[in-house]
Each structure stands twice: as structure tokens, then as C-alpha cells.
Design a protein around this motif. Structure first.
Motif, PDB file in Angstrom:
ATOM      1  N   PRO A 169       3.685   3.952   4.121  1.00 35.62           N
ATOM      2  CA  PRO A 169       3.130   3.558   5.402  1.00 35.62           C
ATOM      3  C   PRO A 169       3.983   2.491   6.062  1.00 35.62           C
ATOM      4  N   GLN A 170       4.033   2.537   7.400  1.00 33.74           N
ATOM      5  CA  GLN A 170       4.854   1.585   8.128  1.00 33.74           C
ATOM      6  C   GLN A 170       4.257   0.188   8.045  1.00 33.74           C
ATOM      7  N   ILE A 171       5.100  -0.792   7.727  1.00 33.09           N
ATOM      8  CA  ILE A 171       4.671  -2.177   7.675  1.00 33.09           C
ATOM      9  C   ILE A 171       4.925  -2.819   9.020  1.00 33.09           C
ATOM     10  N   ARG A 172       3.939  -3.422   9.590  1.00 33.47           N
ATOM     11  CA  ARG A 172       4.116  -4.074  10.879  1.00 33.47           C
ATOM     12  C   ARG A 172       5.056  -5.252  10.710  1.00 33.47           C
ATOM     13  N   ASN A 173       6.136  -5.239  11.449  1.00 35.62           N
ATOM     14  CA  ASN A 173       7.166  -6.263  11.354  1.00 35.62           C
ATOM     15  C   ASN A 173       7.247  -6.975  12.691  1.00 35.62           C
ATOM     16  N   THR A 174       7.089  -8.274  12.673  1.00 33.67           N
ATOM     17  CA  THR A 174       7.047  -9.024  13.920  1.00 33.67           C
ATOM     18  C   THR A 174       8.390  -9.086  14.616  1.00 33.67           C
TER      19      THR A 174
ATOM     20  N   THR B 104      14.962   8.429  -1.976  1.00 30.31           N
ATOM     21  CA  THR B 104      13.511   8.435  -1.811  1.00 30.31           C
ATOM     22  C   THR B 104      13.010   9.864  -1.851  1.00 30.31           C
ATOM     23  N   THR B 105      11.877  10.060  -2.505  1.00 26.45           N
ATOM     24  CA  THR B 105      11.271  11.378  -2.599  1.00 26.45           C
ATOM     25  C   THR B 105       9.813  11.288  -2.197  1.00 26.45           C
ATOM     26  N   GLY B 106       9.211  12.445  -1.893  1.00 29.57           N
ATOM     27  CA  GLY B 106       7.795  12.459  -1.568  1.00 29.57           C
ATOM     28  C   GLY B 106       7.546  11.953  -0.166  1.00 29.57           C
ATOM     29  N   ARG B 107       6.278  11.691   0.138  1.00 30.46           N
ATOM     30  CA  ARG B 107       5.917  11.256   1.478  1.00 30.46           C
ATOM     31  C   ARG B 107       6.351   9.818   1.720  1.00 30.46           C
ATOM     32  N   LYS B 108       6.617   9.513   2.983  1.00 26.59           N
ATOM     33  CA  LYS B 108       7.118   8.207   3.351  1.00 26.59           C
ATOM     34  C   LYS B 108       6.035   7.154   3.179  1.00 26.59           C
TER      35      LYS B 108
ATOM     36  N   TYR C 171       0.818  -1.218   0.000  1.00 24.97           N
ATOM     37  CA  TYR C 171       0.000   0.000   0.000  1.00 24.97           C
ATOM     38  C   TYR C 171       0.852   1.270   0.000  1.00 24.97           C
ATOM     39  N   GLU C 172       1.989   1.218  -0.677  1.00 24.89           N
ATOM     40  CA  GLU C 172       2.808   2.405  -0.828  1.00 24.89           C
ATOM     41  C   GLU C 172       2.272   3.247  -1.985  1.00 24.89           C
ATOM     42  N   PRO C 173       2.441   4.558  -1.926  1.00 21.92           N
ATOM     43  CA  PRO C 173       2.000   5.402  -3.042  1.00 21.92           C
ATOM     44  C   PRO C 173       2.830   5.132  -4.286  1.00 21.92           C
ATOM     45  N   PHE C 174       2.201   5.260  -5.441  1.00 22.28           N
ATOM     46  CA  PHE C 174       2.933   5.072  -6.691  1.00 22.28           C
ATOM     47  C   PHE C 174       4.039   6.117  -6.805  1.00 22.28           C
ATOM     48  N   SER C 175       5.224   5.703  -7.239  1.00 24.62           N
ATOM     49  CA  SER C 175       6.372   6.597  -7.342  1.00 24.62           C
ATOM     50  C   SER C 175       6.874   6.633  -8.778  1.00 24.62           C
ATOM     51  N   ALA C 176       6.642   7.738  -9.463  1.00 25.74           N
ATOM     52  CA  ALA C 176       7.168   7.899 -10.816  1.00 25.74           C
ATOM     53  C   ALA C 176       8.695   7.964 -10.796  1.00 25.74           C
ATOM     54  N   TRP C 177       9.253   8.553  -9.744  1.00 26.28           N
ATOM     55  CA  TRP C 177      10.712   8.621  -9.583  1.00 26.28           C
ATOM     56  C   TRP C 177      11.305   7.218  -9.569  1.00 26.28           C
ATOM     57  N   ARG C 178      10.733   6.360  -8.761  1.00 30.54           N
ATOM     58  CA  ARG C 178      11.210   4.981  -8.645  1.00 30.54           C
ATOM     59  C   ARG C 178      11.082   4.255  -9.984  1.00 30.54           C
TER      60      ARG C 178
END
Length: 308
Positions: A287-292, A281-285, A111-118
């Protein structure tokens, strides 16, 4: 600075994987690439489990199996099928599309935002690899193209799901690597025995090659790779995979006398620039992925007041 060294250590994994081609062709028995994959995965995975002293539990039994098949068990055979049915340059270019797969999957799975830069740097990197390894006489074969594309999709899903699921608390990156290598090796075992079997002769050179693939190309590199996936943006890690065909081409020129012309050098420049650009990395970060493997972040003072 910590991110820089984490990136460098993670990048060493695909760089070492770039030695697989020359080790396979120059040190191992001919006609047994699946056996080489098996030896790279299963013994290394079992040794890593012993060293890490951790076995999967609960849902990690099936998660490790899925990841092991995607990252190794299915990826290795598909890559070799592509290599057998296509010129090496075409197969390498298709495999280099893996970062493109990840760039798409992170939008739907993480659920990360689409990144044209990437996406831009991924495309530049693929063009660079193509310039390095493709030749004008390259021919296409439907089965080879399908296998090459599926290999990129397989590892793309494996890398993305590795990021999504993280790893259990108190389990090291080596432990996670051991689970996946073992699962991938067990998947490869019946396929290898039914199609190739065991080489009739394994000399000292072959033993050295298998040890390199298993200990360095298996335990060490996958430990660093999964450690990097846990600490860095997964799309940035995926772009580092472009180093593998670049190292393979460089070793071919240095050790096998293969020529690199001006077009290949331009391709190297494109691909290396894309690898560096992909780490920015550019733009907003995302979302944090819950990592066990980590605890949930503590509430801020403002959040605590609102909660009370």
C-alpha cells in the motif's frame, strides 16, 4: 533504469560504512570509538543543516529526534558495545539481522503484506555474512549479544519509521540527514564526555579519519541512504545494508592481510546473491505510504466521475 541507479547510489552508503572499522582501527586514537561516532554525527549534521538551509518545524522536531537516536545515537554505542564484548564476526552477524527486523516491521508499521520471498533472501544474506565473518573460535557474551541484537532492532525501527514519515515538502534528503545526524550527535555528546572524553592527542591522520567519517560516512552517505528510502521499497533498501560487513571483510583482506578462504568466498556469493534477490519484488504492490514530500496522486477519470 532510474530505479537501478537509485539502488546503486543507495548501496554506496552501506558500502562506505564498511570502511568505518578500518578507519577507526588504523587512523583514529585507540579507545575512543564513541568520540569517533560523535565526530561522525554532530559536526556533519550541523554542516548539513547549514548547506540545506532548513530547520525542523512542528512535529518534525520530535520525529527528527526519534529517528536520529534510532539510526545513529543509540545504534552507534550499541554496535561498539557488541564489538567490545564479542568477536567481530559475531557482532557483524548480529548487525546483519537488521533486514530481518525490517522485514517484520513493515508488516505491522507500513501494513505491507508478509513476503516469504523477501524473508528468504534476508535469511540467505545473514547466512552469507556469517560465513564471511564468523570463526569457529567465536565466543558468546550475554551483554554483547544483547547489544548486538538491540543495535539491529534500533536501526530496523529507524529505517522503517523513516519510510513511514517521509520528509516534509521542500526539504531535501540532505536536510533530513542533517536533522537526524545532529539529533544523534547531541544524544551521543553527554554519553561520550562521561565515558570516554576527548583523545589526548589528535594527529593529522586522525583528522583525516574524522573528516572521512563525517563528510563521506556522514553527510554524503546518509543523504543517499534517506533519498533511497524515500524512493525504493524499504525492505529492499535494508538488504543493501549487508554490504557493510562484506566491504569491511574485503578491506581487511586487501589492506590488513587477513585471509579469506573458500568458506568466506562462498559466504560472499550467498550475501551478494541475497542483495540482488532482495531488490526483486513479487506479488501485489505494498500500500502507498503517504509522504509529505509529495502530493497525493491525482484522481483518475473514473474516480472523478464517481466523485461527481
Amino acid at each position: 533504469m532510474d530505479k537501478f541507479w537509485t539502488t546503486v547510489l543507495t548501496a554506496s552508503a552501506p558500502a562506505v560504512w564498511g570502511t568505518t572499522y578500518i578507519v577507526t582501527t588504523e587512523m583514529l586514537p585507540a579507545g575512543h570509538p564513541l568520540f569517533a561516532s560523535l565526530m561522525r554525527a554532530l559536526p556533519a549534521g550541523l554542516l548539513a543543516i547549514v548547506l540545506a538551509r532548513a530547520l525542523p518545524s512542528g512535529s518534525w522536531w520530535w520525529k527528527s529526534t526519534v529517528l536520529g537516536v534510532l539510526n545513529m545515537g543509540a545504534f552507534f554505542p550499541l554496535l561498539f558495545v557488541a564489538a567490545y564484548h564479542l568477536p567481530g564476526g559475531v557482532a557483524a552477524t548480529l548487525a546483519a539481522a537488521q533486514p530481518l527486523v525490517v522485514a517484520i516491521l513493515v508488516v505491522f508499521i507500513l501494513y505491507e503484506p508478509f513476503s516469504a520471498w523477501r524473508l528468504f533472501w534476508v535469511v540467505v544474506g545473514i547466512i552469507g555474512v556469517a560465513l564471511v565473518v564468523l570463526r569457529s573460535t567465536a565466543a558468546l557474551d550475554a551483554m554483547g549479544v544483547a547489544a548486538g541484537a538491540l543495535s539491529a532492532v534500533s536501526m530496523g525501527f529507524g529505517v522503517t519509521l523513516t519510510k513511514k514519515w517521509g520528509r516534509p515538502a521542500k526539504v531535501s534528503a540532505m536536510g533530513l540527514a542533517g536533522w537526524q545526524l545532529t539529533a544523534g550527535g547531541l544524544f551521543l555528546l553527554p554519553i561520550t564526555l562521561m565515558t570516554e572524553g576527548v583523545p589526548s592527542t589528535i594527529d593529522h591522520t586522525a583528522v583525516a579519519g574524522y573528516l572521512w567519517l563525517g563528510l563521506v560516512g556522514g553527510i554524503l552517505t546518509y543523504t543517499l541512504w534517506f533519498r533511497g528510502i524515500g524512493r525504493l521499497p524499504v525492505a529492499s533498501v535494508a538488504v543493501l545494508g549487508l554490504l557493510s560487513p562484506l566491504v569491511a571483510a574485503a578491506l581487511g583482506a586487501l589492506l590488513l592481510g587477513q585471509t579469506l578462504g573458500i568458506v568466506q568466498m562462498v559466504g560472499f556469493a550467498f550475501a551478494l546473491t541475497a542483495i540482488v534477490g532482495g531488490q526483486i519484488t513479487t506479488g501485489r504492490k505494498p500500500p502507498q505510504i503517504r509522504n509529505t514530500e509529495t502530493r497525493e496522486p491525482a484522481l483518475s477519470a473514473a474516480q472523478a466521475r464517481r466523485a461527481s
